[in-house]
Design an enzyme around this catalytic site. Structure first.
Site, PDB file in Angstrom:
ATOM      1  N   TYR A 141       0.984  -1.372  -0.211  1.00 54.88           N
ATOM      2  CA  TYR A 141       0.017   0.179   0.036  1.00 54.88           C
ATOM      3  C   TYR A 141       0.936   1.160   0.037  1.00 54.88           C
ATOM      4  CZ  TYR A 141      -4.322   2.680   1.250  1.00 54.88           C
ATOM      5  OH  TYR A 141      -5.310   3.560   1.448  1.00 54.88           O
ATOM      6  N   ASP A 236       8.523   2.510   2.834  1.00 59.86           N
ATOM      7  CA  ASP A 236       7.104   3.059   3.257  1.00 59.86           C
ATOM      8  C   ASP A 236       6.831   2.966   4.662  1.00 59.86           C
ATOM      9  OD1 ASP A 236       4.411   3.799   3.710  1.00 59.86           O
ATOM     10  OD2 ASP A 236       3.695   3.327   1.630  1.00 59.86           O
ATOM     11  N   LYS A 264       0.684   9.414   9.414  1.00 60.47           N
ATOM     12  CA  LYS A 264      -0.105   9.008  10.608  1.00 60.47           C
ATOM     13  C   LYS A 264       0.563   9.373  11.912  1.00 60.47           C
ATOM     14  CE  LYS A 264      -1.899   4.934   8.054  1.00 60.47           C
ATOM     15  NZ  LYS A 264      -3.224   4.861   7.573  1.00 60.47           N
TER      16      LYS A 264
HETATM   17  C1  LIG Z   1       1.744   1.858   4.117  1.00 50.58           C
HETATM   18  C2  LIG Z   1       0.889   3.118   3.719  1.00 50.58           C
HETATM   19  N1  LIG Z   1       1.169   4.042   3.034  1.00 50.58           N
HETATM   20  C3  LIG Z   1       0.897   5.038   2.348  1.00 50.58           C
HETATM   21  C4  LIG Z   1      -0.557   5.274   2.899  1.00 50.58           C
HETATM   22  C5  LIG Z   1      -1.376   6.620   2.447  1.00 50.58           C
HETATM   23  O1  LIG Z   1      -1.459   7.391   3.344  1.00 50.58           O
HETATM   24  P1  LIG Z   1      -2.663   8.534   3.399  1.00 50.58           P
HETATM   25  O2  LIG Z   1      -3.939   7.693   3.683  1.00 50.58           O
HETATM   26  O3  LIG Z   1      -2.170   9.434   4.422  1.00 50.58           O
HETATM   27  O4  LIG Z   1      -2.675   9.205   2.131  1.00 50.58           O
HETATM   28  C6  LIG Z   1      -1.296   4.418   3.749  1.00 50.58           C
HETATM   29  C7  LIG Z   1      -2.619   4.530   4.373  1.00 50.58           C
HETATM   30  O5  LIG Z   1      -3.190   4.068   4.993  1.00 50.58           O
HETATM   31  C8  LIG Z   1      -0.471   3.393   4.407  1.00 50.58           C
HETATM   32  O6  LIG Z   1      -1.013   2.189   5.092  1.00 50.58           O
END
Ligand SMILES: Cc1ncc(COP(=O)(O)O)c(C=O)c1O
Length: 431
Positions: A141, A236, A264
């Site tokens: 993700y 990430d 987050k």
């Molecule tokens: C691993 C990871 N990367 C990126 C994101 C994207 O973050 P945002 O929802 O603040 O755009 C998330 C969102 O849950 C995530 O879990």
């Protein structure tokens, strides 16, 4: 307000949402619940129902909702003006805190969401290496950009390394710039690097992919392969940053990437995310430091927003206190072990996957090591989540986040609710 009036108020809001929001919601989770308030490890909906909250705003509320110290600093900072589009003390201090804490972070660039941070991190790798392709993992993700949505949650098994877009509206050309490999499969990564080395800029990976832990040697192997082949390694850490350890998963796992993304926790519940990494790579954000054609334009109205930065800084200060991570891990372990015991006793084909700060039940009897094996019985999980909600537990569709604010009483309550939900699930299955 009487209970009946509260329930009516919630129903009205749900109806209004259906009228004015596509699909009746913000796009995130089930729209049947409208949250009115959160405090510590609990939230209340507009009808007045109380829940132990493992959704935690999808992760940012790691010290609990409305932590009094966070609320106080937010009120103080907001009273002096909400945003300036210019450097401010809180943002500068938050960047310094990140540089001090996160192993790969020598410089920090703020944005507002994790999705933006990931999109810029991939662009940064392309700008640095002057190559176009990025390798990601199936099920990884990395936000909602065109690139992030390549094989995030494909419904059908494609052929590696061809990505499958998860959304309408993505240009076909994006597929040519992303290679996809199975998580925890170093051999496939190595062979893709051999084949595409001349066009590959880097690899982006969630060190814990959703819930799936890296197998021993996997992250180390990625580090070695990227170093040997001159590729950038991006972690990430939007989820794992400041959650697995103060220095994130890179500290927890002992593997330092070239760049990472954060989100987050660092915004304390407000919109703030970041790209952090080696100074020579981050130099692409500095017009004075690189050639004009190597410069990466990057502007955001709310980048480094002082209220968000102050909330984030206070959240980090609380997490840095002695015992904070021990507490989060203790709570998470107690729940994971409790869930596993219930599943064992009931002999359901299910297992608890993840690590103490975030985990969930996957309804499968196979070992979970990548996206495909993590695809359990989704309908069963949905029913389980609904049964838990009826019993006062709120969680994400496939994740439970643990906060510092969850108490031993919350754990007891949750384990009782889980046992009861699983019993109900079994009798539904039997019926
Ligand atoms: C691993 C990871 N990367 C990126 C994101 C994207 O973050 P945002 O929802 O603040 O755009 C998330 C969102 O849950 C995530 O879990």
């Amino acid at each position: 307000m009487s209970e009946q009036k509260q329930a009516e108020a919630e129903r009205e809001l749900v109806e209004m949402a259906r009228r004015v929001l596509p699909g009746g919601g913000f796009g995130n989770v089930s729209h049947e619940v409208v949250i009115a308030e959160g405090r510590g490890g609990r939230v209340w909906d507009v009808s007045g129902n109380e829940y132990v909250d493992y959704l935690l705003g999808s992760g940012p509320m790691i010290v609990g909702h409305a932590h009094p110290e966070v609320v106080q600093v937010v009120q103080q900072v907001a009273a002096k003006g909400a945003t300036f589009f210019a450097n401010n003390e809180h943002g500068i201090r938050l960047a310094a805190e990140i540089v001090g804490a996160v192993p790969c972070a020598e410089k920090v660039r703020f944005v507002s969401t994790g999705a933006e941070a990931d999109a810029y991190a991939m662009r940064l790798a392309r700008a640095y290496r002057k190559r176009d392709k990025v390798l990601k993992f199936e099920g990884g993700y990395h936000g909602m950009s065109d690139y992030g949505l390549m094989s995030l949650a494909p419904k059908r098994a494609g052929n590696f390394p061809q990505p499958i877009p998860d959304s309408a509206g993505i240009p076909k050309s994006v597929r040519d710039e992303v290679l996809v490999a199975p998580f925890n499969d170093l051999e496939t990564v190595a062979s893709l690097i051999r084949e595409h080395r001349a066009e590959l800029a880097g690899i982006i990976v969630e060190p814990f992919q959703r819930l799936v832990p890296p197998q021993p040697g996997f992250l180390e192997g990625l580090r070695k392969l990227t170093e040997e082949n001159g590729l950038l390694l991006i972690f990430d850490e939007v989820v794992t940053g400041f959650r697995f350890a103060y220095g994130g998963a890179q500290e927890y796992c002992g593997v330092t990437p070239d760049i990472c993304t954060l989100g987050k926790a660092i915004g304390g519940g407000f919109p703030l995310a970041a790209i952090a990494g080696r100074a020579d790579i981050m130099a692409h954000f500095d017009r004075g430091a690189v050639a004009e054609d190597a410069f990466m334009t990057q502007i955001g109205t709310l980048s480094g927003n002082p209220v968000a930065a102050a909330a984030g800084l206070k959240t980090l200060e609380i997490l840095k206190r002695p015992g904070a991570y021990d507490q989060i891990f203790k709570t998470g372990r107690a729940l994971m072990e409790g869930f596993a015991q219930v599943l064992k006793d009931t002999r359901l084909p299910a297992r608890v996957v993840g690590a103490a700060p975030m985990f969930d039940v996957v309804f499968t009897d196979r070992e979970v090591k990548d996206y495909r094996s993590a695809m359990g019985d989704d309908a069963m999980l949905k029913r389980c989540n609904a049964l838990l909600r009826e019993r006062g537990i709120l969680k994400g569709e496939n994740k439970c986040y643990i906060s510092l604010a969850h108490t031993a009483e919350d754990v007891r309550f949750t384990l009782d609710a889980f046992a009861s939900a699983i019993a109900a699930l079994r009798s539904q299955r039997a019926a």
